[in-house]
Every structure is written in C-alpha cells, then in structure tokens.
Design a protein around this motif. Structure first.
Motif, PDB file in Angstrom:
ATOM      1  N   ASP A 199      -8.788 -41.792  43.413  1.00 54.13           N
ATOM      2  CA  ASP A 199      -9.860 -42.761  43.204  1.00 54.13           C
ATOM      3  C   ASP A 199     -11.098 -42.320  43.990  1.00 54.13           C
ATOM      4  O   ASP A 199     -11.148 -42.433  45.204  1.00 54.13           O
ATOM      5  N   PHE A 200     -12.068 -41.814  43.263  1.00 50.64           N
ATOM      6  CA  PHE A 200     -13.320 -41.366  43.873  1.00 50.64           C
ATOM      7  C   PHE A 200     -14.344 -42.488  43.941  1.00 50.64           C
ATOM      8  O   PHE A 200     -15.411 -42.312  44.521  1.00 50.64           O
ATOM      9  N   SER A 201     -14.029 -43.641  43.324  1.00 54.44           N
ATOM     10  CA  SER A 201     -14.988 -44.745  43.262  1.00 54.44           C
ATOM     11  C   SER A 201     -15.360 -45.214  44.661  1.00 54.44           C
ATOM     12  O   SER A 201     -14.529 -45.252  45.562  1.00 54.44           O
ATOM     13  N   GLY A 202     -16.635 -45.552  44.805  1.00 48.67           N
ATOM     14  CA  GLY A 202     -17.109 -46.080  46.074  1.00 48.67           C
ATOM     15  C   GLY A 202     -18.415 -45.445  46.499  1.00 48.67           C
ATOM     16  O   GLY A 202     -19.021 -44.662  45.773  1.00 48.67           O
ATOM     17  N   THR A 203     -18.822 -45.798  47.701  1.00 50.00           N
ATOM     18  CA  THR A 203     -20.056 -45.286  48.287  1.00 50.00           C
ATOM     19  C   THR A 203     -19.682 -44.273  49.353  1.00 50.00           C
ATOM     20  O   THR A 203     -18.886 -44.569  50.249  1.00 50.00           O
ATOM     21  N   TRP A 204     -20.255 -43.090  49.221  1.00 52.81           N
ATOM     22  CA  TRP A 204     -19.935 -41.973  50.110  1.00 52.81           C
ATOM     23  C   TRP A 204     -21.185 -41.514  50.848  1.00 52.81           C
ATOM     24  O   TRP A 204     -22.217 -41.303  50.244  1.00 52.81           O
TER      25      TRP A 204
END
Length: 126
Positions: A2-7
């Motif tokens: 899961d790469f979803s999100g804020t990086w």
C-alpha cells in the motif's frame, strides 16, 4: 503493498546528475536541490494519482496500472509512461527512465535509472 498516503522526502542521492541526464532545465536542477517535495499517492483499484507538492508548484499525474499514460514533469514537459505492479513494487517505465518504488520498513524507496545514472529517493509517511 500500500503506497497510498502522504510521503515526505528526507534523502536524495544523485539528484543533480539524474535531472541533467533527463534534460531538465538548470532552473529546475537548482530549485530541486533546495526543496524536498511532499508526494501524495492515492489509489482506487487500478487508478493511481501522484501529487508532488513544493512551495512553488503542485503537479498532479494520474495513470492506470498496465496502461500507457501521459505525465507532466515539474518543468512542464509531457512524457509517456506505463506503470505496472511486480512483486509488491510499482514500476514506471518511459523512454527516458525506469522508476521502481518499494516499501522498505517505514520508508518508501524510489530508485530511478536514466542512462547510466541512478537516483535514489527515500521518503517517510508524513
């Protein structure tokens, strides 16, 4: 994965050489040396949206896994690329570069190869 999100980018290796290799204008090379962008990844099924935020601009690119898409670089150039998933990694291929994103512990590591230059970018969830 899961790469979803804020990086939030915290480490970049070989950035200048990579930007020059892909033909980025000198203004972009200088700007990116000073700025660590925030990347937001959103996924809905096969559709992925990548948003890169800097103090000077925001770029949004969308694609579907396995389909050729047109994306816009920070300096406004259009490139065609295809994103695929393989062994828990997101792999983006264009005629100028290949990018492999993977999760390593708490980090997202992106390794981009253009010609003989390899750029490594490390981010943590914000």
């Amino acid at each position: 994965m899961d790469f979803s999100g804020t990086w939030k980018i915290y480490s970049e290796e070989n950035l200048e050489a990579f930007l020059r290799e892909i033909g980025a204008p000198e203004m972009i090379v200088k700007m990116r040396k000073e700025i660590k962008p925030v990347i937001v990844i959103e996924r809905n099924g096969k559709d992925i949206t990548f948003t890169m935020k800097t103090p000077t601009c925001t770029k949004v690119n969308s694609c579907s896994i396995g389909e050729e898409s047109e994306m816009t670089t920070l300096d406004g150039r259009k490139i065609k690329c295809t994103v695929r998933e393989e062994d828990g990694k997101l792999i983006t291929e264009s005629d100028k570069f290949t990018s492999v994103r993977e999760i390593q512990g708490d980090d997202m590591v992106e390794t981009i190869t253009a010609g003989s230059v390899t750029f490594i970018c490390r981010s943590r969830r914000a």
